[in-house]
Design an enzyme around this catalytic site. Structure first.
Site, PDB file in Angstrom:
ATOM      1  N   ASP A  91       0.860  -1.180   0.000  1.00 48.48           N
ATOM      2  CA  ASP A  91       0.000   0.000   0.000  1.00 48.48           C
ATOM      3  C   ASP A  91       0.901   1.237   0.000  1.00 48.48           C
ATOM      4  O   ASP A  91       1.257   1.774   1.043  1.00 48.48           O
ATOM      5  CB  ASP A  91      -0.906  -0.014   1.227  1.00 48.48           C
ATOM      6  CG  ASP A  91      -2.022   1.006   1.130  1.00 48.48           C
ATOM      7  OD1 ASP A  91      -2.039   1.778   0.155  1.00 48.48           O
ATOM      8  OD2 ASP A  91      -2.869   1.041   2.043  1.00 48.48           O
ATOM      9  N   ALA A  92       1.270   1.681  -1.196  1.00 45.20           N
ATOM     10  CA  ALA A  92       2.223   2.775  -1.345  1.00 45.20           C
ATOM     11  C   ALA A  92       1.597   4.046  -1.897  1.00 45.20           C
ATOM     12  O   ALA A  92       2.152   5.127  -1.759  1.00 45.20           O
ATOM     13  CB  ALA A  92       3.376   2.335  -2.250  1.00 45.20           C
ATOM     14  N   LYS A  93       0.457   3.903  -2.576  1.00 49.72           N
ATOM     15  CA  LYS A  93      -0.275   5.043  -3.149  1.00 49.72           C
ATOM     16  C   LYS A  93       0.637   5.949  -3.980  1.00 49.72           C
ATOM     17  O   LYS A  93       0.539   7.168  -3.939  1.00 49.72           O
ATOM     18  CB  LYS A  93      -0.965   5.854  -2.049  1.00 49.72           C
ATOM     19  CG  LYS A  93      -1.990   5.028  -1.261  1.00 49.72           C
ATOM     20  CD  LYS A  93      -2.655   5.878  -0.197  1.00 49.72           C
ATOM     21  CE  LYS A  93      -3.713   5.070   0.558  1.00 49.72           C
ATOM     22  NZ  LYS A  93      -3.115   4.024   1.437  1.00 49.72           N
ATOM     23  N   ARG A  94       1.490   5.334  -4.768  1.00 43.34           N
ATOM     24  CA  ARG A  94       2.423   6.096  -5.589  1.00 43.34           C
ATOM     25  C   ARG A  94       1.714   6.680  -6.804  1.00 43.34           C
ATOM     26  O   ARG A  94       0.694   6.164  -7.259  1.00 43.34           O
ATOM     27  CB  ARG A  94       3.586   5.210  -6.039  1.00 43.34           C
ATOM     28  CG  ARG A  94       4.442   4.655  -4.904  1.00 43.34           C
ATOM     29  CD  ARG A  94       5.086   5.751  -4.089  1.00 43.34           C
ATOM     30  NE  ARG A  94       6.187   5.262  -3.279  1.00 43.34           N
ATOM     31  CZ  ARG A  94       6.233   5.274  -1.956  1.00 43.34           C
ATOM     32  NH1 ARG A  94       5.206   5.757  -1.278  1.00 43.34           N
ATOM     33  NH2 ARG A  94       7.283   4.805  -1.300  1.00 43.34           N
ATOM     34  N   THR A 115      -0.723  -0.218  -4.559  1.00 46.21           N
ATOM     35  CA  THR A 115      -1.761   0.785  -4.743  1.00 46.21           C
ATOM     36  C   THR A 115      -1.126   2.008  -5.405  1.00 46.21           C
ATOM     37  O   THR A 115       0.026   2.344  -5.141  1.00 46.21           O
ATOM     38  CB  THR A 115      -2.407   1.196  -3.408  1.00 46.21           C
ATOM     39  OG1 THR A 115      -1.407   1.718  -2.524  1.00 46.21           O
ATOM     40  CG2 THR A 115      -3.116   0.015  -2.764  1.00 46.21           C
TER      41      THR A 115
END
Length: 274
Positions: A91-94, A115
């Site tokens: 879950d990095a939301k890059r 993510t």
């Protein structure tokens, strides 16, 4: 095989769509683990040992590992989860463009899925999307209260931003590796998004500590039986009251047993609606 093919096999083998969020907040780790070389890894290992029989996936949040020892702990965690045959969703939301996006996509050399934030458009996602064997979950309608600030804004077409994101994600799914992050705290919107994209698996956070709708998460979150319902704090810190006498932080040496029980209970709760 794509990530979602592998995930489908895992879901079938453990009869579970539970994603366990591995967010080892140093301020909440048991006192007896703090003198370890890598306390976050020592904590995660016990959580994995206790929960892997009930976990379709593990979801470490990169924010809890953003330092040298943290990255080492994350690498050990991913390798250990893989040793238990459990896929890992980072879950990095890059989300960025050009060479920066390509560097971020290298995280998929370790994790099985990631993510990503679609705000900067398709070119910011291309380095992730082109990795056909990896999963890419795009933020669509998040479960936090402020998610509506932008995601619910109405476009000239009359549709909200989150619905446009869902529709675009469907067109970007040429490799069959795209999913959406859709929170369980807004079940009506979850249902609306499912109508727009009937074939995309969802990662549904918010069922644990945030009190999301478990039935809606299962009913609308799965595409042909594939999808993930995540709980982080509700599982990994379920043992916070187990050692109040022996540990100032309230977690005894058997804290992981409560985590295993919490993961099992969530699996059983979700399976009522599958």
């Amino acid at each position: 095989m794509t990530f979602f093919d592998r995930l489908a096999d895992r879901i079938e083998s453990v009869d579970s769509v539970v994603s366990v969020g591995l967010d080892p907040d140093m301020d909440r780790l048991p006192e007896h683990l703090l003198d370890r070389d890598l306390p976050r890894w020592a904590f995660n290992r016990r959580i994995i040992d206790a929960t892997h029989e009930h976990a379709a996936c593990y979801k470490p949040n990169a924010a809890f590992y953003e330092d040298p020892d943290g990255w080492r702990a994350l690498e050990e965690t991913i390798a250990y989860a893989h040793g238990k045959d459990v896929p890992v969703l980072l879950d990095a939301k890059r989300g960025d463009i050009g060479n920066t996006a390509r560097q971020y996509a290298d995280l998929l050399d370790r994790a099985d899925a990631i993510t990503a934030n679609p705000y900067m458009g398709r070119d910011s996602l291309e380095p992730f999307l082109e990795r056909s064997e990896a999963g890419v979950f795009l933020l669509c309608r998040t479960s936090n209260p402020g998610g509506a600030d932008i995601q619910n804004l109405e476009l000239a077409s009359g549709e909200p931003v989150y619905e446009r994101v869902a529709a675009l994600a469907d067109t970007w799914n040429r490799n069959g590796n795209v999913g959406l992050v859709v929170g369980a705290t807004q079940p009506e919107e979850l249902a609306e998004i499912r109508e727009i994209v009937p074939d995309l698996p969802f990662l549904v956070p918010g069922v644990g500590a945030q009190g999301g709708d478990a039935e809606a998460a299962v009913e609308h979150g799965l595409a042909d039986g594939v999808g993930l319902v995540n709980s982080s704090r509700g599982i990994i810190f379920a043992g916070e009251d187990s050692g109040a006498r022996s540990d100032p932080r309230g977690m005894g040496e058997d804290f992981h047993k409560a985590s295993g029980q919490a993961a099992k209970q969530l699996k059983q709760r979700l399976n009522q609606f599958r």
